[in-house]
Motif scaffolding. Structure first.
Motif, PDB file in Angstrom:
ATOM      1  N   ALA A  78       0.970  -1.348  -0.030  1.00  0.00           N
ATOM      2  CA  ALA A  78       0.011   0.015  -0.044  1.00  0.00           C
ATOM      3  C   ALA A  78       1.048   1.322  -0.008  1.00  0.00           C
ATOM      4  O   ALA A  78       1.842   1.139   0.716  1.00  0.00           O
ATOM      5  N   PRO A  79       0.375   2.117  -0.747  1.00  0.00           N
ATOM      6  CA  PRO A  79       1.277   3.695  -0.745  1.00  0.00           C
ATOM      7  C   PRO A  79       1.417   4.293   0.705  1.00  0.00           C
ATOM      8  O   PRO A  79       2.239   4.826   0.926  1.00  0.00           O
ATOM      9  N   ALA A  80       0.228   3.789   1.277  1.00  0.00           N
ATOM     10  CA  ALA A  80       0.122   4.740   2.746  1.00  0.00           C
ATOM     11  C   ALA A  80      -0.789   3.766   3.592  1.00  0.00           C
ATOM     12  O   ALA A  80      -1.693   3.205   3.123  1.00  0.00           O
ATOM     13  N   ILE A  81      -0.631   4.063   4.703  1.00  0.00           N
ATOM     14  CA  ILE A  81      -1.474   3.381   5.755  1.00  0.00           C
ATOM     15  C   ILE A  81      -1.914   4.551   6.886  1.00  0.00           C
ATOM     16  O   ILE A  81      -1.227   5.269   7.402  1.00  0.00           O
ATOM     17  N   ILE A  82      -3.208   4.625   7.127  1.00  0.00           N
ATOM     18  CA  ILE A  82      -3.771   5.429   8.100  1.00  0.00           C
ATOM     19  C   ILE A  82      -3.827   4.644   9.305  1.00  0.00           C
ATOM     20  O   ILE A  82      -4.686   3.539   9.325  1.00  0.00           O
ATOM     21  N   LEU A  83      -3.338   4.828  10.483  1.00  0.00           N
ATOM     22  CA  LEU A  83      -3.586   4.220  11.706  1.00  0.00           C
ATOM     23  C   LEU A  83      -4.607   5.235  12.505  1.00  0.00           C
ATOM     24  O   LEU A  83      -4.360   6.167  12.839  1.00  0.00           O
ATOM     25  N   ALA A  84      -5.606   4.588  12.546  1.00  0.00           N
ATOM     26  CA  ALA A  84      -6.897   5.109  13.469  1.00  0.00           C
ATOM     27  C   ALA A  84      -6.661   5.023  15.069  1.00  0.00           C
ATOM     28  O   ALA A  84      -6.693   3.953  15.404  1.00  0.00           O
ATOM     29  N   LEU A  85      -6.355   5.917  15.502  1.00  0.00           N
ATOM     30  CA  LEU A  85      -6.078   6.010  17.110  1.00  0.00           C
ATOM     31  C   LEU A  85      -6.999   6.789  17.849  1.00  0.00           C
ATOM     32  O   LEU A  85      -7.607   7.668  17.469  1.00  0.00           O
ATOM     33  N   ALA A  86      -7.539   6.013  18.994  1.00  0.00           N
ATOM     34  CA  ALA A  86      -8.283   6.661  20.029  1.00  0.00           C
ATOM     35  C   ALA A  86      -7.489   7.395  20.961  1.00  0.00           C
ATOM     36  O   ALA A  86      -6.685   6.713  21.504  1.00  0.00           O
ATOM     37  N   ASN A  87      -7.534   8.654  21.219  1.00  0.00           N
ATOM     38  CA  ASN A  87      -6.802   9.332  22.660  1.00  0.00           C
ATOM     39  C   ASN A  87      -7.896   9.026  23.646  1.00  0.00           C
ATOM     40  O   ASN A  87      -8.770  10.056  23.751  1.00  0.00           O
ATOM     41  N   LEU A  88      -7.575   8.440  24.525  1.00  0.00           N
ATOM     42  CA  LEU A  88      -8.478   8.083  25.879  1.00  0.00           C
ATOM     43  C   LEU A  88      -8.601   9.768  26.524  1.00  0.00           C
ATOM     44  O   LEU A  88      -9.352   9.648  27.460  1.00  0.00           O
ATOM     45  N   SER A  89      -7.638  10.457  26.563  1.00  0.00           N
ATOM     46  CA  SER A  89      -7.410  11.632  27.312  1.00  0.00           C
ATOM     47  C   SER A  89      -8.500  12.672  27.031  1.00  0.00           C
ATOM     48  O   SER A  89      -9.000  13.338  27.487  1.00  0.00           O
ATOM     49  N   ARG A  90      -9.138  12.203  25.649  1.00  0.00           N
ATOM     50  CA  ARG A  90     -10.208  13.138  25.086  1.00  0.00           C
ATOM     51  C   ARG A  90     -11.577  12.857  25.487  1.00  0.00           C
ATOM     52  O   ARG A  90     -12.799  13.176  25.346  1.00  0.00           O
ATOM     53  N   ILE A  91     -11.722  11.472  26.435  1.00  0.00           N
ATOM     54  CA  ILE A  91     -12.863  10.755  26.571  1.00  0.00           C
ATOM     55  C   ILE A  91     -13.067  11.198  28.086  1.00  0.00           C
ATOM     56  O   ILE A  91     -12.290  10.629  29.012  1.00  0.00           O
ATOM     57  N   PRO A  92     -14.313  11.582  28.656  1.00  0.00           N
ATOM     58  CA  PRO A  92     -14.575  11.779  29.988  1.00  0.00           C
ATOM     59  C   PRO A  92     -14.521  10.455  30.624  1.00  0.00           C
ATOM     60  O   PRO A  92     -14.708   9.383  30.042  1.00  0.00           O
ATOM     61  N   ASN A  93     -14.298  10.271  31.741  1.00  0.00           N
ATOM     62  CA  ASN A  93     -14.159   9.194  32.596  1.00  0.00           C
ATOM     63  C   ASN A  93     -15.587   8.326  32.486  1.00  0.00           C
ATOM     64  O   ASN A  93     -16.744   8.618  32.676  1.00  0.00           O
ATOM     65  N   GLY A  94     -15.028   7.112  31.956  1.00  0.00           N
ATOM     66  CA  GLY A  94     -16.184   6.159  32.093  1.00  0.00           C
ATOM     67  C   GLY A  94     -17.168   6.112  30.866  1.00  0.00           C
ATOM     68  O   GLY A  94     -17.971   5.358  30.436  1.00  0.00           O
ATOM     69  N   SER A  95     -16.964   7.206  29.780  1.00  0.00           N
ATOM     70  CA  SER A  95     -17.735   7.347  28.522  1.00  0.00           C
ATOM     71  C   SER A  95     -17.319   5.823  27.854  1.00  0.00           C
ATOM     72  O   SER A  95     -16.469   5.788  27.490  1.00  0.00           O
ATOM     73  N   PRO A  96     -18.535   5.218  27.262  1.00  0.00           N
ATOM     74  CA  PRO A  96     -18.260   3.838  26.760  1.00  0.00           C
ATOM     75  C   PRO A  96     -18.333   4.236  25.190  1.00  0.00           C
ATOM     76  O   PRO A  96     -18.529   3.041  24.588  1.00  0.00           O
ATOM     77  N   TRP A  97     -18.564   4.926  24.683  1.00  0.00           N
ATOM     78  CA  TRP A  97     -18.816   5.304  23.324  1.00  0.00           C
ATOM     79  C   TRP A  97     -17.673   5.314  22.282  1.00  0.00           C
ATOM     80  O   TRP A  97     -17.847   5.304  21.227  1.00  0.00           O
ATOM     81  N   TRP A  98     -16.472   5.474  22.937  1.00  0.00           N
ATOM     82  CA  TRP A  98     -15.435   5.785  21.728  1.00  0.00           C
ATOM     83  C   TRP A  98     -15.137   4.903  20.828  1.00  0.00           C
ATOM     84  O   TRP A  98     -14.746   5.113  20.003  1.00  0.00           O
ATOM     85  N   ILE A  99     -15.364   3.466  21.024  1.00  0.00           N
ATOM     86  CA  ILE A  99     -15.068   2.476  19.976  1.00  0.00           C
ATOM     87  C   ILE A  99     -16.223   2.499  18.898  1.00  0.00           C
ATOM     88  O   ILE A  99     -15.806   2.478  17.706  1.00  0.00           O
ATOM     89  N   GLN A 100     -17.413   2.917  19.104  1.00  0.00           N
ATOM     90  CA  GLN A 100     -18.194   3.320  18.005  1.00  0.00           C
ATOM     91  C   GLN A 100     -17.948   4.379  17.214  1.00  0.00           C
ATOM     92  O   GLN A 100     -18.107   4.418  16.074  1.00  0.00           O
ATOM     93  N   ASP A 101     -17.534   5.323  17.966  1.00  0.00           N
ATOM     94  CA  ASP A 101     -17.002   6.662  17.315  1.00  0.00           C
ATOM     95  C   ASP A 101     -16.126   6.314  16.292  1.00  0.00           C
ATOM     96  O   ASP A 101     -15.936   6.648  15.098  1.00  0.00           O
ATOM     97  N   MET A 102     -15.136   5.540  16.720  1.00  0.00           N
ATOM     98  CA  MET A 102     -13.974   5.408  15.994  1.00  0.00           C
ATOM     99  C   MET A 102     -14.126   4.349  14.782  1.00  0.00           C
ATOM    100  O   MET A 102     -13.648   4.607  13.811  1.00  0.00           O
ATOM    101  N   SER A 103     -15.209   3.540  14.948  1.00  0.00           N
ATOM    102  CA  SER A 103     -15.444   2.830  13.978  1.00  0.00           C
ATOM    103  C   SER A 103     -16.303   3.482  12.830  1.00  0.00           C
ATOM    104  O   SER A 103     -16.291   3.384  11.623  1.00  0.00           O
ATOM    105  N   ALA A 104     -17.294   4.417  13.145  1.00  0.00           N
ATOM    106  CA  ALA A 104     -17.953   5.157  12.048  1.00  0.00           C
ATOM    107  C   ALA A 104     -16.887   6.145  11.338  1.00  0.00           C
ATOM    108  O   ALA A 104     -17.079   6.246  10.195  1.00  0.00           O
ATOM    109  N   CYS A 105     -15.898   6.534  12.173  1.00  0.00           N
ATOM    110  CA  CYS A 105     -14.746   7.261  11.454  1.00  0.00           C
ATOM    111  C   CYS A 105     -14.088   6.685  10.395  1.00  0.00           C
ATOM    112  O   CYS A 105     -13.788   7.028   9.338  1.00  0.00           O
ATOM    113  N   ILE A 106     -13.762   5.389  10.863  1.00  0.00           N
ATOM    114  CA  ILE A 106     -13.130   4.331  10.008  1.00  0.00           C
ATOM    115  C   ILE A 106     -14.126   4.121   8.761  1.00  0.00           C
ATOM    116  O   ILE A 106     -13.472   4.026   7.479  1.00  0.00           O
ATOM    117  N   GLU A 107     -15.362   3.826   8.852  1.00  0.00           N
ATOM    118  CA  GLU A 107     -16.079   3.525   7.821  1.00  0.00           C
ATOM    119  C   GLU A 107     -16.010   4.999   6.868  1.00  0.00           C
ATOM    120  O   GLU A 107     -16.098   4.592   5.548  1.00  0.00           O
TER     121      GLU A 107
END
Lengths: 177, 177
Positions: A78-107
């Motif tokens: 592949a000419p390039a690879i995008i690594l999709a990273l979640a920065n947990l510091s951006r997520i309030p304590n205990g918020s459980p939605w970040w993996i769903q947000d990341m997945s929508a972003c990747i799609e």
């Protein structure tokens, strides 16, 4: 139930398929930025927007990602690879939605590749602990950064025609319940 | 870093925004099927395809979904709500990818609503245990069925113009690392 595919489908959603073989045609930095920007338009619970991105273009970097397993060997061509990273510091304590947000972003990113004539594939990293550790170590990611997926992108080597999957038996209607 | 938004964006990805107010204009069963079919074109790890869907159109059903919390009150004015369900029986033991598959499916559905002139919003259910329990109980879902999100859909009451978010500081380039 009638086959829903008689609706006209001139749509990136119905054209997208996983692309693992890439031509040597160069891709531009502005195209990579465009794809990532599409990712950042995804919906995000409470507007937390956990995403960050690391773009890999070196041979050494591609080999590092390919080392997570045989399914990632496509990264090497592949000419390039995008690594999709979640920065947990951006997520309030205990918020459980970040993996769903990341997945929508990747799609969104995968769909945007189609829209600009390119292609890619979603290689899952998190929550496979062994893959997370390899990527975290090789790219010196901090503990608050979770690598969610690697998305190799580029021009497809061959034109692939997607077979759309219609499984109307997966749909239930309230009135029939 | 240059602003990536100078690239032309005639794209459902950049047009989508959360719609919570719906007109009374009827939507067709074929349109709902079309939106769900778009969801089923999402990529799925190992082709597990965990998704199933329950379509809610009755007033009673809408009130049941609205009862998960104030953020779901918009369900009461939507002509239809798609409940996105994961059937864990379709997932091999220990496979950890189903929530990512479901999220890509939900994003596809939201994008398809835009593409056919409609709109919707992603109301998260799983993994909030209280919401999961309410939906499971009120719709008599079996233990292997996980309600992931409710997606009310319909024609937007007002034309909303999306402000695209450009945060190029979220992008790192390998060569700069």
């Amino acid at each position: 139930m009638k086959n829903v595919m008689d609706v006209s489908k001139n749509s990136i959603i119905f054209e997208r398929c996983s692309i693992r073989n890439f031509s040597e045609k160069e891709i531009l930095r502005s195209q990579i930025e465009d794809i990532i920007t599409a990712g950042m338009q995804a919906p995000s619970a409470r507007n937390e927007r956990p995403w960050e991105f690391l773009v890999i273009t070196s041979e050494e970097g591609k080999e590092k990602i390919a080392s997570i397993g045989p399914q990632a060997s496509c990264c090497e061509n592949a000419p390039a690879i995008i690594l999709a990273l979640a920065n947990l510091s951006r997520i309030p304590n205990g918020s459980p939605w970040w993996i769903q947000d990341m997945s929508a972003c990747i799609e969104n990113m995968l769909l945007r590749t189609v829209e600009i004539g390119m292609g890619g594939v979603w290689l899952g990293i998190y929550p496979r602990e062994s893959r997370v550790e390899i990527i975290r170590e090789k790219f010196f990611l901090k503990d608050n950064i979770v690598p969610v997926a690697a998305v190799p992108i580029g021009y497809p080597l061959e034109k692939r025609t997607r077979k759309n999957v219609v499984q109307t038996e997966r749909i239930s209607w309230e009135e029939q319940a």
